[in-house]
Design a protein around this motif. Sequence first.
Motif, PDB file in Angstrom:
ATOM      1  N   HIS A 217       0.862  -1.356  -0.077  1.00 31.37           N
ATOM      2  CA  HIS A 217       0.162  -0.047  -0.081  1.00 31.37           C
ATOM      3  C   HIS A 217       0.821   1.355   0.014  1.00 31.37           C
ATOM      4  CE1 HIS A 217      -3.312   2.582   0.677  1.00 31.37           C
ATOM      5  NE2 HIS A 217      -2.765   3.117   1.842  1.00 31.37           N
ATOM      6  N   GLU A 218       1.879   1.371   0.810  1.00 28.44           N
ATOM      7  CA  GLU A 218       2.749   2.481   0.798  1.00 28.44           C
ATOM      8  C   GLU A 218       3.387   2.640  -0.575  1.00 28.44           C
ATOM      9  OE1 GLU A 218       4.174   2.001   5.275  1.00 28.44           O
ATOM     10  OE2 GLU A 218       5.280   1.088   4.169  1.00 28.44           O
ATOM     11  N   LEU A 219       3.812   1.711  -1.410  1.00 26.25           N
ATOM     12  CA  LEU A 219       4.386   1.624  -2.616  1.00 26.25           C
ATOM     13  C   LEU A 219       3.466   2.399  -3.600  1.00 26.25           C
ATOM     14  CD1 LEU A 219       6.472   1.024  -4.751  1.00 26.25           C
ATOM     15  CD2 LEU A 219       5.741  -0.891  -5.051  1.00 26.25           C
ATOM     16  N   LYS A 220       2.098   1.796  -3.547  1.00 24.82           N
ATOM     17  CA  LYS A 220       1.230   2.373  -4.449  1.00 24.82           C
ATOM     18  C   LYS A 220       0.779   3.830  -4.037  1.00 24.82           C
ATOM     19  CE  LYS A 220      -3.303   1.050  -6.600  1.00 24.82           C
ATOM     20  NZ  LYS A 220      -4.414   0.115  -6.704  1.00 24.82           N
ATOM     21  N   THR A 221       0.883   4.388  -2.800  1.00 24.81           N
ATOM     22  CA  THR A 221       0.570   5.571  -2.259  1.00 24.81           C
ATOM     23  C   THR A 221       1.691   6.581  -2.907  1.00 24.81           C
ATOM     24  OG1 THR A 221      -0.614   4.816  -0.536  1.00 24.81           O
ATOM     25  CG2 THR A 221       0.268   7.076  -0.353  1.00 24.81           C
ATOM     26  N   ALA A 222       3.138   6.070  -2.816  1.00 26.38           N
ATOM     27  CA  ALA A 222       4.015   6.846  -3.284  1.00 26.38           C
ATOM     28  C   ALA A 222       4.038   6.943  -4.632  1.00 26.38           C
ATOM     29  CB  ALA A 222       5.472   6.146  -2.756  1.00 26.38           C
ATOM     30  N   ARG A 223       3.537   6.008  -5.295  1.00 22.10           N
ATOM     31  CA  ARG A 223       3.589   5.940  -6.829  1.00 22.10           C
ATOM     32  C   ARG A 223       2.596   6.946  -7.559  1.00 22.10           C
ATOM     33  NH1 ARG A 223       0.539   3.958 -10.551  1.00 22.10           N
ATOM     34  NH2 ARG A 223      -0.433   2.338  -9.312  1.00 22.10           N
ATOM     35  N   ASN A 224       1.329   6.911  -6.662  1.00 26.27           N
ATOM     36  CA  ASN A 224       0.441   7.731  -7.094  1.00 26.27           C
ATOM     37  C   ASN A 224       0.709   9.018  -6.676  1.00 26.27           C
ATOM     38  OD1 ASN A 224      -1.273   5.886  -8.291  1.00 26.27           O
ATOM     39  ND2 ASN A 224      -2.247   5.324  -6.190  1.00 26.27           N
ATOM     40  N   ALA A 225       1.387   9.440  -5.467  1.00 23.99           N
ATOM     41  CA  ALA A 225       1.660  10.711  -5.087  1.00 23.99           C
ATOM     42  C   ALA A 225       2.676  11.395  -6.288  1.00 23.99           C
ATOM     43  CB  ALA A 225       2.458  10.676  -3.542  1.00 23.99           C
TER      44      ALA A 225
END
Length: 70
Positions: free
Chosen positions: A4-12
């Motif tokens: 989830h943190e990876l996806k959040t970082a990518r989306n950011a």
Amino acid sequence: MTPHELKTARNALGLSADRFAATVGVADGRTVRRYEAGERAVPGPLERLLQLAAEVPQARAWLLNRASVE
């Protein structure tokens, strides 16, 4: 780093899975989606790169510049 943190970082960063893969040098968007689904562990160097991008404005700018060039 959790999936989830990876996806959040990518989306950011505003990057698709395919563009993110090309930018950070992983095989393809499918690999990124596997990281985000928890099917594969997020590599340590990728985790560190995203930490730097979150903490250091110049690192974020470099990463986004690289994304626009790829």
